[in-house]
Design an enzyme around this catalytic site. Structure first.
Site, PDB file in Angstrom:
ATOM      1  N   GLU A 109       1.019  -0.941   0.065  1.00  0.00           N
ATOM      2  CA  GLU A 109      -0.139   0.023   0.221  1.00  0.00           C
ATOM      3  C   GLU A 109       1.219   1.314  -0.241  1.00  0.00           C
ATOM      4  O   GLU A 109       0.431   2.070  -1.312  1.00  0.00           O
ATOM      5  CB  GLU A 109      -0.894   0.195   0.641  1.00  0.00           C
ATOM      6  CG  GLU A 109      -1.502   1.344   1.075  1.00  0.00           C
ATOM      7  CD  GLU A 109      -2.592   1.462   0.345  1.00  0.00           C
ATOM      8  OE1 GLU A 109      -3.463   2.742   0.130  1.00  0.00           O
ATOM      9  OE2 GLU A 109      -2.990   0.554  -0.807  1.00  0.00           O
ATOM     10  N   HIS A 131       2.737   2.425  -3.148  1.00  0.00           N
ATOM     11  CA  HIS A 131       1.416   2.456  -3.682  1.00  0.00           C
ATOM     12  C   HIS A 131       1.360   3.836  -3.924  1.00  0.00           C
ATOM     13  O   HIS A 131       1.415   5.430  -4.981  1.00  0.00           O
ATOM     14  CB  HIS A 131       0.031   1.784  -3.766  1.00  0.00           C
ATOM     15  CG  HIS A 131      -1.142   2.138  -4.870  1.00  0.00           C
ATOM     16  ND1 HIS A 131      -1.783   2.730  -5.074  1.00  0.00           N
ATOM     17  CD2 HIS A 131      -1.130   2.911  -6.191  1.00  0.00           C
ATOM     18  CE1 HIS A 131      -3.327   3.103  -5.339  1.00  0.00           C
ATOM     19  NE2 HIS A 131      -2.268   2.751  -6.355  1.00  0.00           N
ATOM     20  N   HIS A 134     -11.924   4.905  -9.035  1.00  0.00           N
ATOM     21  CA  HIS A 134     -10.618   5.117  -8.383  1.00  0.00           C
ATOM     22  C   HIS A 134      -9.845   4.627  -9.238  1.00  0.00           C
ATOM     23  O   HIS A 134      -8.413   6.008  -9.794  1.00  0.00           O
ATOM     24  CB  HIS A 134     -10.251   4.603  -7.197  1.00  0.00           C
ATOM     25  CG  HIS A 134      -8.074   5.408  -6.787  1.00  0.00           C
ATOM     26  ND1 HIS A 134      -8.695   6.615  -6.700  1.00  0.00           N
ATOM     27  CD2 HIS A 134      -7.580   4.460  -5.377  1.00  0.00           C
ATOM     28  CE1 HIS A 134      -7.531   7.077  -6.422  1.00  0.00           C
ATOM     29  NE2 HIS A 134      -6.259   5.120  -5.710  1.00  0.00           N
ATOM     30  N   HIS A 152     -19.480  -8.774 -16.727  1.00  0.00           N
ATOM     31  CA  HIS A 152     -17.543  -8.806 -17.043  1.00  0.00           C
ATOM     32  C   HIS A 152     -18.046  -8.991 -18.338  1.00  0.00           C
ATOM     33  O   HIS A 152     -17.444  -9.605 -19.023  1.00  0.00           O
ATOM     34  CB  HIS A 152     -17.606  -8.984 -16.157  1.00  0.00           C
ATOM     35  CG  HIS A 152     -16.244  -8.610 -16.516  1.00  0.00           C
ATOM     36  ND1 HIS A 152     -15.439  -6.995 -17.330  1.00  0.00           N
ATOM     37  CD2 HIS A 152     -14.863  -9.167 -16.399  1.00  0.00           C
ATOM     38  CE1 HIS A 152     -14.265  -6.938 -17.291  1.00  0.00           C
ATOM     39  NE2 HIS A 152     -13.432  -8.071 -16.659  1.00  0.00           N
ATOM     40  N   HIS A 162      -3.787  -8.771 -16.905  1.00  0.00           N
ATOM     41  CA  HIS A 162      -5.145  -8.524 -17.617  1.00  0.00           C
ATOM     42  C   HIS A 162      -5.360  -6.888 -16.544  1.00  0.00           C
ATOM     43  O   HIS A 162      -6.315  -6.506 -18.223  1.00  0.00           O
ATOM     44  CB  HIS A 162      -6.279  -9.232 -16.427  1.00  0.00           C
ATOM     45  CG  HIS A 162      -7.074  -9.961 -17.762  1.00  0.00           C
ATOM     46  ND1 HIS A 162      -7.725  -9.977 -18.505  1.00  0.00           N
ATOM     47  CD2 HIS A 162      -8.558  -9.243 -17.015  1.00  0.00           C
ATOM     48  CE1 HIS A 162      -8.426  -9.366 -19.257  1.00  0.00           C
ATOM     49  NE2 HIS A 162      -9.443  -9.227 -17.906  1.00  0.00           N
TER      50      HIS A 162
END
Length: 340
Positions: free
Chosen positions: A70, A73, A133, A245, A303
């Site tokens: 975290e 990032h 986000h 999806h 992906h």
């Protein structure tokens, strides 16, 4: 400015990939506070740090790996924010005044992303915020790529090439961008609700998935909960999200393949058509592999990167068509016959 754009674009791509990695390693709440981590400016690692963290957040035991993911990032995102601030300040120079609106708009978008990053933690991974986000990151990536392509090209104007007859697929290009953005949003919604493994077989999903369809799976506020980590929706709702999806991926594939064919028919855009077709094939392969192999981390991150790659291709095509339609060809060295 060109170098700043390239650095900001590259850093944004890294931040998007790191965001996917953070989400897929369940590190979104690796730090229970924001912008620090258990009250520190780094991931607590020593015993004394752990003792202090336990006093500050007794209900959130320290997991160093998740906290580190975290914070890496966050630091990357913070560096990106500083870079875009420099771009905005640089645009105040007379030579770059035509970029002021764009760069300051990018700065506003980065501030919005920082706010969503904070809400992601304070609202305990509320799916709507997580998806927003994600979409904000992809939007920032596409805009920086567009800006970089504009700043990298010389300002020499050419007569519109005779080989460009007007792309009949301009409407198709707009449709492709819209369809892809919806697919990216569905992918974000799937990840935010931990529905990626709701279906573990192909081509069907848990037998008769149609009888389990639940429209409540797409309610923006979802089920009220103290924390949304690991998901709070029922199994039928997660199946609904996963199937949606998949189904929209088929629509996306058809639209993007049609666009790739249109691009192939235009000599000046043929390379983009090839890249679009190859990128789509790779993305579909990764999607199938994630289901068959039960979502391995490397393929899942790839992906996400593949979706970013497809968006960048469409952004590049849109920018190139826009330039050509202005009657400006800015890369004549790739097509010597144009200059001749």
């Amino acid at each position: 400015m060109h170098r700043l754009c390239l650095f900001a674009f590259t850093l944004t791509l890294i931040v998007v990939i790191l965001g996917a990695y953070t989400r897929l390693t369940d590190a979104g709440l690796g730090c229970p506070d924001w912008p620090g981590c258990y009250g520190f400016n780094y991931a607590p690692s020593s015993l004394s740090d752990h003792d202090a963290a336990a006093l500050r957040f007794p209900d959130s035991p320290v997991d160093f790996t998740k906290a580190r993911n975290e914070m890496v990032h966050r630091y990357a995102a913070g560096t990106l924010g500083v870079t875009i601030l420099l771009m905005a300040l640089w645009s105040l120079r007379h030579a770059h005044r035509h970029l002021r609106k764009v760069t300051w708009g990018l700065l506003a978008l980065v501030c919005g992303q920082a706010t969503l990053g904070m809400l992601t933690v304070t609202l305990n991974l509320l799916p709507l915020v997580v998806m927003g986000h994600l979409l904000g990151g992809f939007t920032l990536l596409a805009l920086l790529f567009w800006l970089w392509m504009n700043t990298r090209m010389p300002k020499t104007a050419y007569r519109e090439p005779a080989s460009f007859h007007g792309m009949r697929g301009s409407g198709l290009l707009a449709l492709a961008i819209l369809v892809l953005l919806i697919q990216i949003a569905l992918g974000g919604w799937t990840a935010a609700n931990y529905a990626a493994m709701a279906c573990v077989e192909l081509p069907v999903c848990q037998g008769d998935w149609l009888s389990q369809w639940q429209w409540s799976a797409f309610h923006p506020h979802g089920v009220p909960a103290d924390s949304y980590q690991y998901g709070v929706l029922s199994a039928p709702e997660r199946i609904t999200i996963h199937v949606a999806h998949r189904l929209w991926a088929m629509v996306t594939a058809l639209v993007l393949l049609s666009l790739a064919w249109q691009l192939w028919r235009q000599p000046l855009l043929r390379r983009w058509g090839v890249w679009l077709a190859l990128g789509l094939l790779l993305q579909l392969t990764l999607g199938v592999a994630n289901v068959v192999l039960h979502l391995p981390l490397l393929l899942a991150v790839a992906h996400n990167a593949g979706a970013a790659f497809l968006l960048l291709i469409l952004t590049g095509v849109a920018q190139r068509v826009w330039k050509i339609r202005e009657g400006v060809w800015l890369e004549a060295h790739y097509f010597p016959h144009v200059g001749a």
